[in-house]
Design an enzyme around this catalytic site. Sequence first.
Site, PDB file in Angstrom:
ATOM      1  N   LEU A 162       0.858  -1.174   0.000  1.00 64.51           N
ATOM      2  CA  LEU A 162       0.000   0.000   0.000  1.00 64.51           C
ATOM      3  C   LEU A 162       0.897   1.227   0.000  1.00 64.51           C
ATOM      4  CD1 LEU A 162      -2.744  -0.743   2.718  1.00 64.51           C
ATOM      5  CD2 LEU A 162      -3.042  -0.795   0.237  1.00 64.51           C
ATOM      6  N   ASP A 163       0.450   2.305  -0.643  1.00 70.20           N
ATOM      7  CA  ASP A 163       1.195   3.554  -0.586  1.00 70.20           C
ATOM      8  C   ASP A 163       1.341   4.006   0.859  1.00 70.20           C
ATOM      9  OD1 ASP A 163       1.324   3.583  -3.322  1.00 70.20           O
ATOM     10  OD2 ASP A 163      -0.242   5.097  -3.590  1.00 70.20           O
ATOM     11  N   ARG A 164       2.385   4.746   1.116  1.00 68.63           N
ATOM     12  CA  ARG A 164       2.632   5.247   2.472  1.00 68.63           C
ATOM     13  C   ARG A 164       1.447   6.056   2.991  1.00 68.63           C
ATOM     14  NH1 ARG A 164       7.838   9.026   4.222  1.00 68.63           N
ATOM     15  NH2 ARG A 164       7.297   9.221   6.442  1.00 68.63           N
TER      16      ARG A 164
END
Length: 339
Positions: A162-164
């Site tokens: 997942l993106d940060r």
Amino acid sequence: MGDNVCNYISPMNRLQTMPASTLSGGVRHLEIAPEYAGQRLDNFLLRELKGAPKSLIYRILRKGEVRLNGGRVQPNHRLATGDVLRIPPVRLAEPEERPLRVPPGLAEQLQDAVLYQDREILILDKPAGLAVHKGSGLDYGVIEALRALRPEEPFLELAHRLDRETSGCLALARTPTALRSIQEAFKTGRVEKRYLALVRGYWNHGPREVNQPLRRNVLRGGERMVEVLDDGKPAQTHFRPVSLHPLASLLEARIATGRTHQIRVHAAHVGHPLAGDDKYGDADFNRTMTTECGLRRLFLHAHSLNLPLGGREIAVSAPLDAGLKAVLDCLTPANRRRA
């Protein structure tokens, strides 16, 4: 150290990290156990030669120093049970001066974030702002922190990313077999991930599929971006409206592919950038959402994950946190009048 053949039993039988001035030992031959069948050779070597950079792994493969069943082999070759792998002595990175010390607040946060776990899989509600792994100036991410907090775990790997800035369901594999199974399920489209995204304006499209190719690392104004371009990789996002308001609309997004920043770029492409998106979004809209509704982050949350594993279906959901719920409450006409 001789060329004795030995069985690879578990990730605990790894080379110990040694000072850069020393070698890892003599030539070794490893027989591949069933739980590692199907894994890519380069990924196996990265785990086996702990501390070795990717450049070294690919160099010894390219030079033919790594042999599989006596012959040269490509990095993407998938291992089979009973394969005999020759690994040469290599120089490994220096050990870390001290083990990772996870801040108490983060340790408690990650403990509370567990949504589901069994002997094969661990699923977290990843907090926004926490990367899934270290890099780009970060000393640690979710995976490093969890390994430090769970030293007894013989195997723990990210099954996807997942993106940060994105919160929500994140799966980690606790066995090599589970990791291969989950990754294969992603590859064949048998995993269903659903996100909640708040976008600019009133969404009047109804359910809509955005099927536009995406290309990474497009340089714009000194920043690397993802853009919709004809020569990009196929990307498909299904948007469904959940609640509609004049200022912003809540959508459910389901992705058929897992490209970098896919939901963010596809939403912006159809004229509805995500709230709080400082990379692909609308700066004026973001300021309004901050000042009027208190939004302090990207409004993108992986709220459900459904995947097959070991002949069963695992379905997990993660509710919106209090901060995102407050933003949605702010959008109702009565609350906005009071504000």
